[in-house]
Design an enzyme around this catalytic site. Sequence first.
Site, PDB file in Angstrom:
ATOM      1  NE  ARG A  70      -0.860   0.954   4.203  1.00 20.10           N
ATOM      2  CZ  ARG A  70      -0.320  -0.210   4.524  1.00 20.10           C
ATOM      3  NH1 ARG A  70      -0.677  -1.303   3.861  1.00 20.10           N
ATOM      4  NH2 ARG A  70       0.591  -0.306   5.479  1.00 20.10           N
ATOM      5  CD  GLU A  73      -1.050   6.465   5.507  1.00 18.18           C
ATOM      6  OE1 GLU A  73       0.179   6.307   5.674  1.00 18.18           O
ATOM      7  OE2 GLU A  73      -1.764   5.605   4.935  1.00 18.18           O
TER       8      GLU A  73
END
Length: 294
Positions: A44, A70
């Site tokens: 993230r 990600e």
Amino acid sequence: MYVRSAAAATAAFLGLALSVCGAGSASAAPGPDWLSNPIVYAHRGASAYAPENTLEAIDLAMEMGFDWVENDVQRTKDGELVVIHDDTLTRTTDVEQVFPDRKPWRVKDFTAAEIARLDAGSWFGREFAGARVPTLRQYMNRVQRNQQRLLLEIKKPELYPGIEQQTLVVLGETGWLEENHVARRLVVQSFSAASVRTVHELRPDLFTAFLGTPALADLPRYAEFTDRINPWYTTIDADWVAAVHKLLGAHGKALEVDTWIVDDAPTALKVQDMGVDGIITDKPDVVREAVGGY
């Protein structure tokens, strides 16, 4: 910004897919030589140090020297794809203050314009006040600007029928389905085997990953439509990783393993010793220092 209807987008995408890939057959694609051992994925973004799934988090990952980030993709009420992990907005935005009467504050119940009003940074730290939930288009453009690579997760596809097609349309329109991106800069993953299979069938040239730890007896079935098996680190050992590596994935290369979420040096060294190919982490600097990945 309002995305064109799912039907129109899907039709446009399918025309592109057929022209590029050929109906019903996988295009030849380079093997994943860019996934050398071990890859460190900023989960993230650099999410231990900046609010997750924001542009600020991927910018920080870039500044820290990490190529791979990600993210998580979901869909708004009016059909826009946005980058957020939870299917509700409460944990990572101020939605309860801005829209106090809209409980349970689900992503799919808000328009893109409404979500764009929310502060997605203050919960993490005052210095991030004003950060926003990015649309997938905004996110892809920023990853491109940063010259990063992306492990894209289609989140809870059962809530969003057709999200696979829509995601591919946005990837195509932002330049992420051209050959170099497909071959070296993009992996699409999901906890849903059906979703991963759908992506593979629509774009056989894409590299895909299944999130989970299938039983060894089931691995050949997954190998038909995916290239990577990405398990939680507590569910695997060296024998399981070795068994995955013995199988050929959808592109005729050995299946690979990226594990998550590893945020400390001892665990990073443990999974490296198991033979994993990548480590997904909120603290990419800690993992890189431990295992020497990049």
